[in-house]
Design an enzyme around this catalytic site. Structure first.
Site, PDB file in Angstrom:
ATOM      1  NE  ARG A  12      -7.273   4.876   2.492  1.00  0.00           N
ATOM      2  CZ  ARG A  12      -7.997   3.995   3.164  1.00  0.00           C
ATOM      3  NH1 ARG A  12      -9.207   4.318   3.558  1.00  0.00           N
ATOM      4  NH2 ARG A  12      -7.528   2.800   3.448  1.00  0.00           N
TER       5      ARG A  12
ATOM      6  CG  ASP B  35      -8.657  -3.440  -4.442  1.00  0.00           C
ATOM      7  OD1 ASP B  35      -8.093  -2.803  -3.539  1.00  0.00           O
ATOM      8  OD2 ASP B  35      -9.410  -4.414  -4.224  1.00  0.00           O
TER       9      ASP B  35
ATOM     10  CE1 TYR C 200     -12.967  -7.912   1.555  1.00  0.00           C
ATOM     11  CE2 TYR C 200     -11.225  -9.275   0.613  1.00  0.00           C
ATOM     12  CZ  TYR C 200     -11.650  -8.322   1.528  1.00  0.00           C
ATOM     13  OH  TYR C 200     -10.758  -7.782   2.416  1.00  0.00           O
TER      14      TYR C 200
ATOM     15  NE  ARG D 257      -4.017  -1.904   0.085  1.00  0.00           N
ATOM     16  CZ  ARG D 257      -5.210  -1.939   0.662  1.00  0.00           C
ATOM     17  NH1 ARG D 257      -5.650  -0.912   1.324  1.00  0.00           N
ATOM     18  NH2 ARG D 257      -5.975  -3.004   0.526  1.00  0.00           N
TER      19      ARG D 257
ATOM     20  NE  ARG E 221     -10.195   7.074  -2.546  1.00  0.00           N
ATOM     21  CZ  ARG E 221     -11.498   7.289  -2.424  1.00  0.00           C
ATOM     22  NH1 ARG E 221     -11.975   8.500  -2.600  1.00  0.00           N
ATOM     23  NH2 ARG E 221     -12.317   6.295  -2.156  1.00  0.00           N
TER      24      ARG E 221
END
Ligand code: CP3
Length: 354
Positions: A31, A77, A154, A27, A40
């Site tokens: 963020r 992703d 998921y 990552r 973003r």
């Protein structure tokens, strides 16, 4: 293709000597970086960002402009595959990923097909091609996918979960449907990684984030078996055959020997095992990637330096170590602390080889 100017990462994955320990961070584009948040914002949503090759390329390169990282990782992703299968992926602010159409029956599982790498997933390959061009040989580019088991988690739950009870119930109660799903996903993951290799990825990583939820028997049945199949298929692929594959099964350090037995080049480690123990167990067979606790980045620079030095010392002067965190860098981390980590890895890595 341009010659690689920094091949430390690829050499370490082949367990060849390097001048210092290579480092990248899961990552690393994310963020915690204000420039990521700005891009973003401009894109409007996570998926709009990931599906725009120019913007995906921009955020892939952002951490490399700040830190002396030894690898870039494709900005995308793991949930692009189920999205391309028609499940409808959205990211709700503060809640993580959600599927509009989670899998609710064996019939829905039977209807799934391998997505078209030049169709629904073309945006990923376009991003890989563009990033390779823009990197211009600075560092190698890592392509990646989720593992069949983690994607199934998921797809069946429809979102993240504390215990993933629904997908585990499926594994107990309808093993045929479970294995049909894992089989379609394994074919999809292998095709996806091979397409990334063809587009220019120079190493491949499989994230088995939820492998550690499984009992030993179910880990072998539902996770490991399909990881092994993917590694095998990539070895038979013209574009991927020579690329190192790294498997990261989080929470599964009890299974390192079995994971190393898949024929992968490297294993990602979470922070619950020491690097010297992992090296003693499987270091003759695979390179190791990891494994500082990501929360250490909330500590002071002095503590970060001490912990990085301890990890480098624990692995020792042997070839075959890629430094990383034991999981992704978290949004609240000060980017200056990441710089301390990266610089200390290179200093300590040089010192231990001197
Ligand atoms: O590492 C990188 O810099 C490359 C990009 C990357 C992302 N996700 C971008 C992302 C990679 C390699 C992933 C993998 C991924 N995605 C995994 C496996 C690794 C792991 O963390 O265990 C998983 C389980 C996912 C699924 C996913 N995507 C979740 C659970 C979330 C929400 C939680 C979170 O961390 O925000 C995402 C969103 C996501 N993927 C973000 C990023 C940068 C944050 C989204 C945002 O910008 O709002």
């Amino acid at each position: 293709m341009t010659e690689l100017k920094n091949d430390r990462f690829l050499r370490a994955l082949r367990r060849q000597p390097t001048d210092t320990t290579p480092v990248w961070i899961m990552r690393q584009a994310g963020r915690y970086l204000p420039e990521y948040r700005a891009t973003r914002e401009k894109a409007g949503s996570f998926m709009a960002l990931a599906q725009n090759p120019e913007l995906a390329c921009e955020v892939t390169l952002q951490p490399l402009d700040r830190f002396e990282l030894d690898a870039a990782i494709l900005f995308s992703d793991i949930l692009t595959i189920p999205d391309a299968m028609g499940l409808g992926l959205t990211f709700v602010a503060g809640e993580g990923p959600k599927f509009e159409r989670p899998l609710r029956s064996a019939a829905e599982i039977a209807n799934l097909t391998v997505p078209d790498m030049d169709g629904e997933l073309r945006y990923v390959m376009d991003a890989v091609r563009l990033i390779r061009r823009e990197l211009d040989g600075r560092v190698p580019l890592i392509g990646f996918s989720g593992s069949p088991w983690t994607l199934a988690c998921y797809m069946v739950e429809g979102q993240g979960s504390r215990d993933f009870a629904r997908v585990k119930a499926l594994a107990w109660n309808d093993p045929d449907a479970m294995h049909q799903l894992l089989d379609t996903l394994a074919q999809s993951v292998a095709a996806y990684l091979a397409a990334q290799a063809e587009a220019g990825a120079q190493a491949l990583m499989v994230f088995d984030t939820w492998g550690g939820l499984l009992s030993p028997g179910m880990f072998h049945e539902c996770s490991l078996r399909y990881l092994a199949r993917i590694v095998e298929q990539l070895k038979n692929d013209a574009h991927a055959a020579d690329l190192p594959v790294v498997l990261f099964s989080k929470g599964a350090s009890g299974h390192l020997e079995a994971l190393a037995g898949t024929g992968c080049a490297g294993l990602g480690l979470d922070w619950t095992i020491s690097l010297d123990e992992a090296r003693r167990r499987v270091g003759e067979h695979v390179a190791l990637q990891g494994n500082l606790d990501p929360s250490a980045l909330y500590a002071t620079p002095e503590i970060i330096r001490r912990e990085v030095e301890a990890a480098i010392t624990a692995f020792g002067p042997h070839p075959g170590h890629v430094f990383n965190l034991g999981h992704g860098v978290t949004p609240g981390v000060d980017p200056e602390h990441v710089k301390v980590l990266v610089d200390t890895v290179h200093e300590a890595g040089r010192r231990i080889r001197a």
